[in-house]
Each structure stands twice: as C-alpha cells, then as structure tokens.
Scaffold this active site. Structure first.
Site, PDB file in Angstrom:
ATOM      1  CD  GLU A 180     -15.545 -29.325   5.157  1.00 36.43           C
ATOM      2  OE1 GLU A 180     -15.505 -29.778   3.991  1.00 36.43           O
ATOM      3  OE2 GLU A 180     -14.570 -29.371   5.910  1.00 36.43           O
ATOM      4  CD  GLU A 190     -16.947 -30.007   9.082  1.00 37.70           C
ATOM      5  OE1 GLU A 190     -17.576 -30.815   8.372  1.00 37.70           O
ATOM      6  OE2 GLU A 190     -17.500 -29.156   9.804  1.00 37.70           O
ATOM      7  CD  GLU A 243     -22.800 -30.163  -5.288  1.00 36.17           C
ATOM      8  OE1 GLU A 243     -23.241 -29.026  -5.071  1.00 36.17           O
ATOM      9  OE2 GLU A 243     -22.181 -30.838  -4.441  1.00 36.17           O
ATOM     10  N   GLY A 259     -22.579 -26.474   3.190  1.00 36.54           N
ATOM     11  CA  GLY A 259     -23.656 -26.179   2.246  1.00 36.54           C
ATOM     12  C   GLY A 259     -23.098 -25.859   0.874  1.00 36.54           C
ATOM     13  CB  SER A 260     -24.788 -24.479  -2.057  1.00 44.04           C
ATOM     14  OG  SER A 260     -25.282 -23.277  -1.519  1.00 44.04           O
ATOM     15  CB  VAL A 261     -20.133 -22.960  -4.208  1.00 46.58           C
ATOM     16  CG1 VAL A 261     -19.186 -21.823  -4.555  1.00 46.58           C
ATOM     17  CG2 VAL A 261     -19.390 -24.287  -4.176  1.00 46.58           C
ATOM     18  N   PRO A 262     -22.589 -21.023  -3.433  1.00 48.97           N
ATOM     19  CG  PRO A 262     -24.282 -20.910  -5.055  1.00 48.97           C
ATOM     20  CD  PRO A 262     -23.405 -21.879  -4.329  1.00 48.97           C
ATOM     21  CB  THR A 263     -25.112 -20.678   1.018  1.00 52.63           C
ATOM     22  OG1 THR A 263     -26.241 -20.951   0.204  1.00 52.63           O
ATOM     23  CG2 THR A 263     -25.580 -20.158   2.357  1.00 52.63           C
ATOM     24  CB  CYS A 306     -20.418 -32.533  -0.358  1.00 55.44           C
ATOM     25  SG  CYS A 306     -19.794 -33.517   1.022  1.00 55.44           S
ATOM     26  CG  ASN A 344     -25.628 -33.670   2.575  1.00 54.55           C
ATOM     27  OD1 ASN A 344     -25.497 -32.909   3.539  1.00 54.55           O
ATOM     28  ND2 ASN A 344     -24.646 -33.942   1.744  1.00 54.55           N
ATOM     29  CE  LYS A 379     -29.662 -21.710   9.289  1.00 54.02           C
ATOM     30  NZ  LYS A 379     -30.463 -22.775   8.639  1.00 54.02           N
TER      31      LYS A 379
END
Ligand SMILES: NC(=O)c1ccc[n+]([C@@H]2O[C@H](COP(=O)([O-])OP(=O)(O)OC[C@H]3O[C@@H](n4cnc5c(N)ncnc54)[C@H](O)[C@@H]3O)[C@@H](O)[C@H]2O)c1
Ligand SMILES: C[N+](C)(C)CCCC=O
Length: 465
Positions: A225, A439, A362, A203-207, A259, A128, A151
């Site tokens: 984050e 951050e 989300e 990124g996302s919570v699961p990752t 986010c 994003n 990455k």
C-alpha cells in the site's frame, strides 16, 4: 531562537530499542508456535476472540494515545480507532465463511479446494494511521488463520503495542500478534526471515520497491500500500457546495498526511473563481491547535523534519510560479505548552500547472494544488499522466459523465461525489506504482490465504506404464 528554548516543551513518551536479529528470531518463533494452534481452530472460534478484541477496543480510550503518538486531532483519531474496530469485526464475520470448492470429475472422482493460511505474516506500517494500519493488516491475517509480527513506524511506535495487548486480553494465544520496534534494519530482518511467509507493507514507493525485492529472495507474496498523487475532478455541473467539502476532505485529513489524498484538484474553468473563493474561506476557518481539544480540526504534523519538508514544497511552488491563496506557513499556537509543536497553516495553491513540483510529487502535508481545465477529454489525460494510481474523485451531477469518467481513471479507488471514505467492507489499494494487492473487503482474504487442490480418485489408476 536557541534550540533549547524552542524545544523546551518536548516530552519523552517512552524509550524503545530497535529489535535486532535475536529479537526478530524470537518474535517469529513465537508467531510460528501460535500459528500451529490458531490455524487449527475453527473460523467460529477465531471469530469469537476477534469479536472480543473489537469489544475491548470500543471500551478502551485508545484515541487519546493515538493523538499523542501521531499529532492528529482527537476527532479524527476516534474515527481511525473505530475503523480498526470495524475491520476486526468485519473479518471476524468472514472467518467462518472461508471455504473451498467441490469439482465433479469423470467416474465419480472429484476434486476439492481448501483455503489455507500462509503462516507467519509480517506487517510493516507507516506513521500516518498507526493503529488503523495495524488493524487493517492483522484482522484479515488472523481471520484466515495466520499469525503476525507487526513493526510500526519508529516515528509512531506506541499504539500497535496496545493492539497486541488487546488481542492477548481477548484470549488470543501467546505469540499470535507480536509487535517489534525499529526502523529499516529491523524491517529488513523481518522481510528476509526464512520462517516468514508473507509481507504486508504500507509506506512510500521507494521503500515498497525494496520490500518487494527482499521478499522476492524467498518468493514471498507481498501486499504493498504505497503513495499517491491523486486527482480530483470538479465539473461545472457539480453541486459546488459538496465539491468544496469533498476537496477539503481530499486534502486536509490527518494534516494532509494521507496516501489517498486528492491533491491535484482540477476545476472546470467556468466555476474556478467561485470554487477558489469558497475553498480558501473554508480552509482559513480550519481550527488548528491542541489536537486533544474537541474543537480542533487540524493538529500537528508528525515530525520537525517532515514539517520542514512540507514547507519547502510550498517555497518551491512559489518559485515555480504558483500563487499561495492561503496558508503554507509554520503556525505557533497561542497556548505556551504547544510552542515548538510541528504546526502549519493549511495551504491552497492557485495558478498551478502540470509541470510544477507541487503537482508532480507527493507532498504528504496540508497543501492543495488547484488546476484549471476546459474539457473532459483534456482533464482525463492530465489526471492519468502520473506513475501513481491510488485514488481519484469526480464531482458532477451528470450520472453518465460520472461513470464514463471513473471508467477511464487509472486508480484503484474512485469516488463519485465524495472523497476519502473507506468503509471496511470495500477493497482499498492502488493501480500502477501505488501498490499491489488490496486491504479491506472480501477480496483481501485471497491475499492472506492460499488454495490447496485435492484430487480424489474413486476408481483405479489409469496408468500409462
Ligand atoms: N497506500 C496506503 O494505504 C498508504 C497508507 C499510509 C501511508 N502510505 C504512504 O506511506 C508514506 C509515508 O509513510 P512513511 O514515511 O512511514 O513511509 P516509509 O516508506 O518511510 O516507511 C514505512 C515503514 O517501512 C519501514 N522501512 C523503511 N525502510 C525499510 C526497509 N529498507 N526495509 C523494511 N522496512 C523499512 C519504516 O520503518 C516504516 O515502518 C507515504 O508515501 C504514503 O503515501 C500509503
Ligand atoms: C481513512 N483514510 C483517510 C481514507 C485513509 C486511508 C489510509 C491511507 O493513508
């Protein structure tokens, strides 16, 4: 419509191969070698190169490339690139201030602490804010004397490469900031690599959970984050004009793919009709279309599957009893070259309740859920009733209420009478499952460095043996 016709305006930007074990090894090796040199430079010398990189960012036309990369409007892309530049400037300023502490001990002995870099840091980005995320991670890392392998998301692979070229052009040693391409396998190779000292992930919570698990094998520190489902509280005594502006900023930047968005908009019952009328009118006036045009305020979502997912959340909301007050549909711009783009009309959902999927999950798209409340105590309980805690906002003219409310909001970034501003001098990050670490701001130095304590004996060893 046949698919070929529908997608006839697709353009291929570039072909990228995902990096495998050999490429990751090579990138880490380069980063390790650059670290040897970079970490020995003075903060002033590191700052000089970082400031030069910031100047190059100012001169280059990166924003247009970010539009093509991501689909957001040129106006927003310019702000993102500027935030990246400011972040690099800010940490360049801090590079020469890194210092330890001197502690006096008995008998003239003393100890001192040294703030040392970690080594090769890995950055893994979301799609994003592709350029901004790369800068928000690399700037503090490099300022502290680390090197980085970054990455980007495979969905938006382009502009992080530009940042790599800019650092090189500014005089950074070869291998200081490396970009590798790929998805989860490449990311996983980076997290597991034995020569990687830290992983900073957006990124996302699961990752995020997987990253933490992988990093734990090497007992590596992580910055996470992650996602949010943030509340925005609008009290009846607020300046309603500003509250409406704030609600739009809280929901529709970057096509709602932010986010920190305040997607649960709680409005005190007395001002709900007035708020809804105004917010719907302004939402309907948002200019959607070619993101490269100066007048456009909402560009395209990031991909077809993501657009479909966001639209299905709107369908689900309808089924669960929410009212679509405006938008929530796929949008086909009149310009033939934009047909087949991933556009939708920004959506305001009314009559929402706390149990609805649109209020709980989300969505990561331009969908605002409006909820009504009566008392401060009630809204605080409902606002905090989530496993996430990235951000929160409150609009009120009552200064005592404002501070009382933010004290009780369980979120890492709280806004009083504004929303979604992120000056780089100010720490940003989440409570609860929205993340670990911060951050931006001075505190982030602590997440990219480690303390060494040195004891100095000025007398004889007082041995027990
Ligand atoms: N808190 C923040 O600062 C912030 C900022 C932007 C986005 N986000 C969150 O990011 C999410 C959207 O971004 P996304 O869809 O790119 O997230 P994602 O978690 O799907 O992917 C993020 C990155 O992780 C990589 N990845 C995926 N699986 C991996 C694995 N197993 N090992 C290593 N790397 C892996 C992806 O390739 C990508 O680069 C949203 O939930 C949003 O809230 C958070
Ligand atoms: C600059 N914004 C809009 C606050 C976004 C911060 C990064 C989160 O996605």
């Amino acid at each position: 419509m046949n698919r070929q016709h529908q997608y006839r305006n697709w353009r291929i930007l570039c072909h990228l191969e995902p990096c495998g074990a050999a490429e990751i090894d090579e990138a880490v090796k380069h980063a390790k070698s650059a670290f040897g040199h970079w970490s020995k430079l003075s903060g002033m010398d590191r700052a000089r190169i970082m400031i030069e990189a910031a100047h190059i960012i100012e001169r280059e036309e990166i924003a247009e490339m970010e539009v093509v990369n991501n689909g957001k409007s040129i106006t927003e892309a310019r702000l993102d690139v500027d935030s990246a530049r400011l972040c690099i400037e800010y940490y360049a300023g801090l590079a020469s201030t890194l210092a330890g502490q001197h502690v006096q001990l008995a008998g003239g002995s003393f100890a001192y602490t040294r703030r040392e870099p970690l080594g090769v840091c890995v950055g893994i980005g979301a799609w994003n804010y592709p350029f901004q995320i790369a800068a928000w991670k690399s700037a503090p890392a490099l300022a502290c004397g680390n090197s980085m392998v970054f990455k980007p998301s495979p969905v938006t692979p382009v502009t992080a490469v530009l940042l790599g070229e800019i650092f090189a052009q500014a005089g950074a040693p070869e291998g200081l900031f490396n970009v590798v391409q790929g998805g989860q396998e490449t990311g996983s190779l980076l997290c597991h690599h034995p020569d990687v000292a830290k992983v900073s992930f957006t990124g996302s919570v699961p990752t995020g959970k997987k990253i933490m698990e992988m990093a734990s094998h090497g007992v590596k520190p992580v910055t996470l984050e992650l996602g949010g489902k943030s509340p925005l509280l609008i009290f009846k005594d607020s300046d309603l004009e500003n509250a409406v502006r704030g609600a739009l900023m809280a929901n529709f930047l970057s096509q709602g793919q932010v986010c920190s968005n305040g997607t649960r908009v709680f409005v005190q019952k007395d001002v709900l009709p007035e708020f809804v009328e105004e917010v719907v009118e302004r939402t309907q006036a948002i200019e959607i279309g070619d993101p490269l045009l100066e007048t456009t305020r909402m560009g395209a979502l990031v991909s077809r599957p993501h657009l479909d997912k966001v639209l299905s959340y709107v369908d689900q909301a309808k089924k669960e009893g929410a009212t679509v007050l405006c938008g929530g549909e796929a949008f086909v711009p009149s310009d033939p070259k934009l047909r087949g783009g991933y556009y939708m009309t920004p959506c305001v959902l009314g009559n929402c309740t706390d149990e609805m999927t649109c209020v709980k999950e989300e969505i990561f798209g331009p969908v605002m859920s409006v909820l009504s409340f009566e008392t401060e105590e009630e809204v605080l309980h409902r606002a905090n009733d989530t496993s996430l805690g990235l951000a929160a906002g409150v609009f009120t003219r009552d200064v005592r209420r404002a501070h009382r409310v933010v004290e009780q909001l369980k979120a890492g970034s709280c806004f009083i009478n504004n929303y979604n501003i992120t000056p780089v001098e100010v720490p940003f990050g989440g409570f609860k499952m929205s993340g670990i670490g911060r951050e931006n701001g001075q505190v982030t130095i602590e997440y990219y460095s480690q303390l060494k304590t040195v004891f100095v004996e000025m007398g004889d060893v007082d041995s027990l043996f």
